[in-house]
Design a protein around this motif. Structure first.
Motif, mmCIF file in Angstrom:
data_model
loop_
_atom_site.group_PDB
_atom_site.id
_atom_site.type_symbol
_atom_site.label_atom_id
_atom_site.label_comp_id
_atom_site.label_asym_id
_atom_site.label_seq_id
_atom_site.Cartn_x
_atom_site.Cartn_y
_atom_site.Cartn_z
ATOM 1 N N HIS A 29 0.788 -1.141 0.063
ATOM 2 C CA HIS A 29 0.040 0.045 0.037
ATOM 3 C C HIS A 29 0.689 1.184 0.155
ATOM 4 O O HIS A 29 0.622 2.147 -0.863
ATOM 5 C CB HIS A 29 -0.972 0.075 1.207
ATOM 6 C CG HIS A 29 -1.748 1.247 1.470
ATOM 7 N ND1 HIS A 29 -2.698 1.653 0.599
ATOM 8 C CD2 HIS A 29 -1.272 2.365 2.246
ATOM 9 C CE1 HIS A 29 -2.999 2.784 0.986
ATOM 10 N NE2 HIS A 29 -2.189 3.310 2.136
ATOM 11 N N SER A 33 1.389 4.298 -2.797
ATOM 12 C CA SER A 33 0.979 5.598 -2.579
ATOM 13 C C SER A 33 2.049 6.285 -2.788
ATOM 14 O O SER A 33 2.109 7.563 -3.303
ATOM 15 C CB SER A 33 0.709 5.832 -1.090
ATOM 16 O OG SER A 33 -0.141 4.828 -0.391
ATOM 17 N N ARG A 36 2.314 6.962 -6.436
ATOM 18 C CA ARG A 36 1.414 7.888 -7.014
ATOM 19 C C ARG A 36 1.769 9.282 -6.791
ATOM 20 O O ARG A 36 1.659 10.148 -7.643
ATOM 21 C CB ARG A 36 0.104 7.578 -6.412
ATOM 22 C CG ARG A 36 -0.934 7.144 -7.493
ATOM 23 C CD ARG A 36 -2.427 6.983 -6.763
ATOM 24 N NE ARG A 36 -2.423 6.701 -5.416
ATOM 25 C CZ ARG A 36 -2.595 5.412 -4.825
ATOM 26 N NH1 ARG A 36 -2.392 4.265 -5.359
ATOM 27 N NH2 ARG A 36 -2.560 5.476 -3.430
ATOM 28 N N ARG A 37 2.109 9.643 -5.607
ATOM 29 C CA ARG A 37 2.534 10.825 -5.127
ATOM 30 C C ARG A 37 4.120 11.372 -5.816
ATOM 31 O O ARG A 37 4.034 12.797 -6.325
ATOM 32 C CB ARG A 37 2.677 10.860 -3.592
ATOM 33 C CG ARG A 37 1.477 10.884 -2.778
ATOM 34 C CD ARG A 37 1.854 10.904 -1.415
ATOM 35 N NE ARG A 37 0.352 10.629 -0.754
ATOM 36 C CZ ARG A 37 0.232 11.228 0.365
ATOM 37 N NH1 ARG A 37 1.247 11.684 1.076
ATOM 38 N NH2 ARG A 37 -1.079 10.982 1.109
#
Length: 135
Positions: A29, A33, A36-37
């Protein structure tokens, strides 16, 4: 000792997967994340920021550290900067400060070189008044 890799039975492998399942899910996860950031931030911009951070770290290491990098724990005289050595073969490296740093700079450099257990103790004392100090 004999160089062989220990064998894990299928039952042990299943237990290990179950035991580490939550860790793996959390890692997966956070990894998704992060990327993506990173894409939203811009990969070129991220590379530039990382390069600046590495350059600043190298500058501080030259200014603050004896030898400019990590040392074996036995070579660090200051117990506040000597990392904990767990039982076994693994050796945790640490940092020793250069001699002759002015007091303010020495304090700043020590904050950067303090191992995690001692740093946690400093934070505990700040937050809780000294009641939670590990030895």
């Amino acid at each position: 000792p004999n160089g062989e890799t220990p064998r894990v039975t299928p039952a042990q492998a299943a237990r290990l997967r179950a035991w580490n399942g939550l860790d793996w899910a959390l890692y997966a996860h956070l990894n998704r994340s992060f990327w993506r950031r990173a894409e939203a931030f811009g990969t070129t911009r991220l590379r530039e920021e990382v390069a600046r951070l590495r350059q600043r770290r190298a500058t501080l290491a030259r200014r603050c550290l004896r030898g400019g990098g990590p040392l074996p724990a036995r070579a660090i005289a200051d117990g506040r900067l000597r990392p904990f050595q767990p039982p076994g073969r693994a050796q945790i490296l640490g940092y020793a400060l250069r001699a002759g740093l002015p007091p303010g700079e020495r304090e700043r450099c020590a904050r950067l070189a303090t191992p995690e257990l001692q740093y946690k103790d400093i934070l505990d004392r700040r937050q809780f008044g000294g009641g939670n100090v590990s030895n």
